[in-house]
Design an enzyme around this catalytic site. Structure first.
Site, PDB file in Angstrom:
ATOM      1  N   GLU A 126       3.687  42.126 -12.860  1.00  0.00           N
ATOM      2  CA  GLU A 126       3.125  40.925 -13.480  1.00  0.00           C
ATOM      3  C   GLU A 126       1.625  41.057 -13.685  1.00  0.00           C
ATOM      4  O   GLU A 126       1.070  40.534 -14.657  1.00  0.00           O
ATOM      5  CB  GLU A 126       3.462  39.680 -12.649  1.00  0.00           C
ATOM      6  CG  GLU A 126       4.952  39.424 -12.468  1.00  0.00           C
ATOM      7  CD  GLU A 126       5.741  39.402 -13.771  1.00  0.00           C
ATOM      8  OE1 GLU A 126       5.154  39.100 -14.837  1.00  0.00           O
ATOM      9  OE2 GLU A 126       6.950  39.701 -13.734  1.00  0.00           O
TER      10      GLU A 126
ATOM     11  N   HIS B 281       1.014  42.747 -16.974  1.00  0.00           N
ATOM     12  CA  HIS B 281       1.032  41.778 -18.083  1.00  0.00           C
ATOM     13  C   HIS B 281      -0.292  41.012 -18.131  1.00  0.00           C
ATOM     14  O   HIS B 281      -0.869  40.807 -19.201  1.00  0.00           O
ATOM     15  CB  HIS B 281       2.165  40.770 -17.890  1.00  0.00           C
ATOM     16  CG  HIS B 281       3.519  41.276 -18.262  1.00  0.00           C
ATOM     17  ND1 HIS B 281       3.793  41.870 -19.477  1.00  0.00           N
ATOM     18  CD2 HIS B 281       4.702  41.248 -17.588  1.00  0.00           C
ATOM     19  CE1 HIS B 281       5.073  42.195 -19.535  1.00  0.00           C
ATOM     20  NE2 HIS B 281       5.649  41.827 -18.403  1.00  0.00           N
TER      21      HIS B 281
ATOM     22  N   HIS C 115      -3.093  43.031 -19.596  1.00  0.00           N
ATOM     23  CA  HIS C 115      -2.932  43.132 -21.050  1.00  0.00           C
ATOM     24  C   HIS C 115      -3.510  41.891 -21.722  1.00  0.00           C
ATOM     25  O   HIS C 115      -4.142  41.978 -22.785  1.00  0.00           O
ATOM     26  CB  HIS C 115      -1.444  43.277 -21.365  1.00  0.00           C
ATOM     27  CG  HIS C 115      -1.154  43.892 -22.692  1.00  0.00           C
ATOM     28  ND1 HIS C 115       0.127  44.039 -23.181  1.00  0.00           N
ATOM     29  CD2 HIS C 115      -1.954  44.393 -23.665  1.00  0.00           C
ATOM     30  CE1 HIS C 115       0.097  44.623 -24.374  1.00  0.00           C
ATOM     31  NE2 HIS C 115      -1.152  44.829 -24.691  1.00  0.00           N
TER      32      HIS C 115
END
Length: 690
Positions: free
Chosen positions: A476, A479, A482
């Site tokens: 996570e 993510h 990103h």
């Protein structure tokens, strides 16, 4: 707003209308939802009317300054309500959310299908835009087509009706899954829990005491369910939990829980998706789903999955043979049942590699893991992470900021523990995106949610994470990075926005690899009682077990992905998903679950989570992430320390670029070539010997 519009609460009285630094999560109440969202919908509608007027110029910046500013506020406020419903659901909040859901769905549907707005975007001179804006414009025009902007008359009206109904149905699917999970409990006797780790027993006892009950409360939340399946010596207890877990939200559920049956909801969702595809001129919903993805056609994805299954099958068959032999010779289980396999697997792993998840967990107290995670992120991506302050929705939520050279890069909320009213699983979601705001020219920095469902600490000790929990946290965080490390200034293609769905898992799966590196683990482990770091010898045993049952695990993911793609390729849509699921299992699975297993009825990824005809993305992106990580393996120092130049290139070509260019271009810019599946097979121990 027109003069006849009822007065709405001012920002000072309604926290959802306060667009200051961060959401006022501690102040948002169910009664705030309707007035705030009604106000923001009116503002967004007014903005839409303004920009679609004939005299309004077809100018990217002016469209953004009027329309995007209004819709971004609506998105942020509605996102805050949806987030709260996911992490601390109450009947009152659910009612408030559901009351406004049709109006919100209607607005976004109308916006996406507005032919006047579509014409305005088509009239924009693309040569006047920078590269980021050109990509955002290309995505927007594609989005209009997929949102029905080219439909006319009755077809347009039907498309809009489908979107509104779909929003209601996917929400109902999620509610049924959550309620079916939350309402089940079993108060076990201590003797039934023989073999279960002590910290899990302690948590179960505390949960029962909280309920004012005798015994030990077991639930279908993963921190309770999974350790019982892995460690409980009682096959009868495992059977009880397995049956309850795998019949949730289905007609097979026990007693009153059958009211949460998702069967009819699923059938209607599939029928509406197929009808939507037909309206847009496609044969199946799978074709619609793939338009904005890296993969081109359903048969390409199906071929990819079946090829991966054929490569994994020999390893999976060997995994099952090993399990059966061990069960018969060591556990005297000559006819293992579905609820026995996790238990047999854990016992075999302990015997083969001389360690258990319970032993390893003692070395992963949550604060130490978090410190180690932050250290690797700081070293890799040239940022510093420190605690920050923000209003939060629960006292277990933490808030952090990322800086580079003293300049704020992004911020994130971390919500680790499982609790009542919080949906299961783990996810990253955005609070707001990086954006050079067109209204005032300021730089809006990105903010993310990182949400997990870990067990809480008991007996005054910090929470202990399994190694799988650690991998989830890193996933996570990938993510989140990103989203937060992007340097793109156009919000529709910054961070994860605009990234093809089958590439969006690349950074998250990439980060998982560091959970297996000694240079990382030695800094993020400390025994909960002694403070000693993870012994190198135990690490070596963990490493040896890394690919334990990788063949079976690969086929399990292929089963989910193939079921999803075939399901959404069917025309007409099936009214009962079970025959297809049985057929896929016959083709792919090496261990068949019982006929009454209803996994699909809580398969939220594809029925409520955006992965419909897209679940293959996990395996597709795993090819990308494994190959990307191979670049780090090829350039690492002797002690395993990552090469700074490689890390910088990954940050600049993958993370910072977001969705501002096609994912394949970003991958090739980093790796210098197209991706290869070889690294994935090698990482998972399924490569052919050289």
């Amino acid at each position: 707003m027109t003069a006849s519009t009822p007065a709405s609460p001012s920002p000072s009285s309604n926290p959802l209308l306060d667009f200051g630094a961060l959401p006022l999560f501690d102040q948002i109440r169910p009664e705030n939802v309707a007035p705030a969202i009604t106000q923001l919908l009116a503002d967004a509608d007014q903005a839409l009317s303004t920009v679609t007027a004939p005299e309004f110029p077809a100018n990217w910046q002016q469209l953004a300054a009027t329309l995007d500013v209004a819709t971004e506020k609506l998105g942020r406020a509605w996102g805050a309500v949806g987030h709260l419903k996911s992490v601390c659901d109450t009947p009152e909040l659910r009612a408030a959310y559901n009351a406004m859901l049709p109006a919100v769905s209607d607005f976004w549907t109308r916006l996406g299908a507005d032919e006047r707005l579509y014409a305005k975007y088509k009239a924009i001179d693309a040569s006047s835009l920078n590269a980021e804006q050109q990509q955002a414009l290309k995505n927007a025009l594609r989005g209009f087509v997929l949102s029905g902007a080219e439909l006319q008359g009755a077809a347009r009206e039907r498309y809009a009706a489908i979107q509104e109904r779909m929003a209601e149905l996917t929400q109902k699917f999620s509610e049924n899954a959550l309620d079916a999970t939350d309402t089940w409990a079993y108060y076990a006797r201590l003797e039934e829990l023989r073999g279960v780790p002590q910290d899990v027993i302690d948590a179960a006892r505390a949960a029962a005491e909280t309920d004012g009950k005798q015994g030990y409360k077991l639930t279908l939340k993963i921190p309770s369910y999974l350790p019982v399946m892995q460690f409980a010596d009682s096959s009868a207890l495992r059977q009880k939990l397995y049956r309850a877990y795998n019949t949730r939200a289905s007609e097979q559920a026990e007693g009153d829980a059958v009211k949460y049956d998702n069967s009819a909801v699923m059938a209607e969702i599939l029928a509406l998706r197929q009808e939507e595809a037909a309206l847009l001129g496609f044969t199946s919903f799978a074709e619609v789903s793939l338009v904005p993805k890296m993969a081109d056609r359903p048969d390409e994805v199906i071929g990819f999955l079946r090829d991966l299954a054929s490569k994994a099958r020999p390893y999976a068959e060997k995994d099952v043979a090993d399990l059966r032999e061990f069960a018969a010779t060591e556990l005297k289980l000559h006819d293992p049942q579905p609820w026995d396999w996790p238990y047999i697997s854990e016992k075999l792993k302990e015997a083969r590699y001389a360690f258990s998840e319970q032993e390893v967990k003692q070395y992963f107290p949550a604060p130490k893991v978090l410190a180690g995670l932050f250290k690797i992120v700081e070293n890799l991506f040239d940022v510093s992470i420190r605690r920050d302050h923000a209003p939060v929705w629960h006292d277990s939520v933490e808030f952090y900021r990322l800086e580079r050279n003293g300049v704020l890069v992004g911020q994130f909320y971390l919500d680790p523990p499982a609790r009542q009213g919080k949906r299961g699983g783990a996810w990253m979601d955005d609070v707001r995106a990086r954006w050079v705001r067109p209204d005032d020219g300021s730089l809006q920095t990105p903010v993310a949610h990182l949400v997990c469902n870990f067990a809480e600490g008991v007996g005054g000790k910090p929470p202990l994470l399994t190694h799988d929990d650690v991998i989830t946290l890193f996933h996570e965080t990938g993510h989140g990075l990103h989203h937060m490390l992007t340097q793109v200034n156009e919000h529709d293609v910054s961070g994860i926005s605009g990234v093809e769905w089958d590439a969006v898992e690349l950074p998250s799966q990439f980060m998982e690899n560091f959970c297996w590196e000694w240079s990382v683990l030695r800094d993020m482990t400390a025994h909960v009682d002694t403070g000693e770091p993870l012994p190198r010898e135990l690490y070596e045993r963990m490493l040896a077990a890394r690919n334990f049952q990788s063949g079976m695990q690969t086929l399990r993911q292929v089963e989910f992905a193939l079921f999803d793609m075939l399901l959404h390729s069917q025309n007409p849509a099936p009214t009962d998903v079970m025959p297809l699921l049985h057929a896929v299992r016959q083709e792919v699975a090496v261990i068949l679950p019982p006929e009454w297993n209803r996994m699909a009825h809580t398969f939220s990824h594809i029925f409520a989570g955006g992965y419909s005809a897209g679940y293959y993305s996990y395996k597709w992106a795993e090819v990308l992430s494994a190959d990307a990580y191979a670049a780090f393996e090829e350039t690492a120092a002797f002690d395993g320390t990552p090469d700074p130049a490689t890390a910088r290139r990954f940050r600049e070509e993958i993370l910072e670029r977001g969705g501002s260019r096609p994912a394949m271009e970003s991958f090739k810019a980093f790796r210098g070539r197209t991706p290869s599946i070889e690294a994935l097979l090698r990482h998972q121990g399924m490569a052919e010997p050289a």
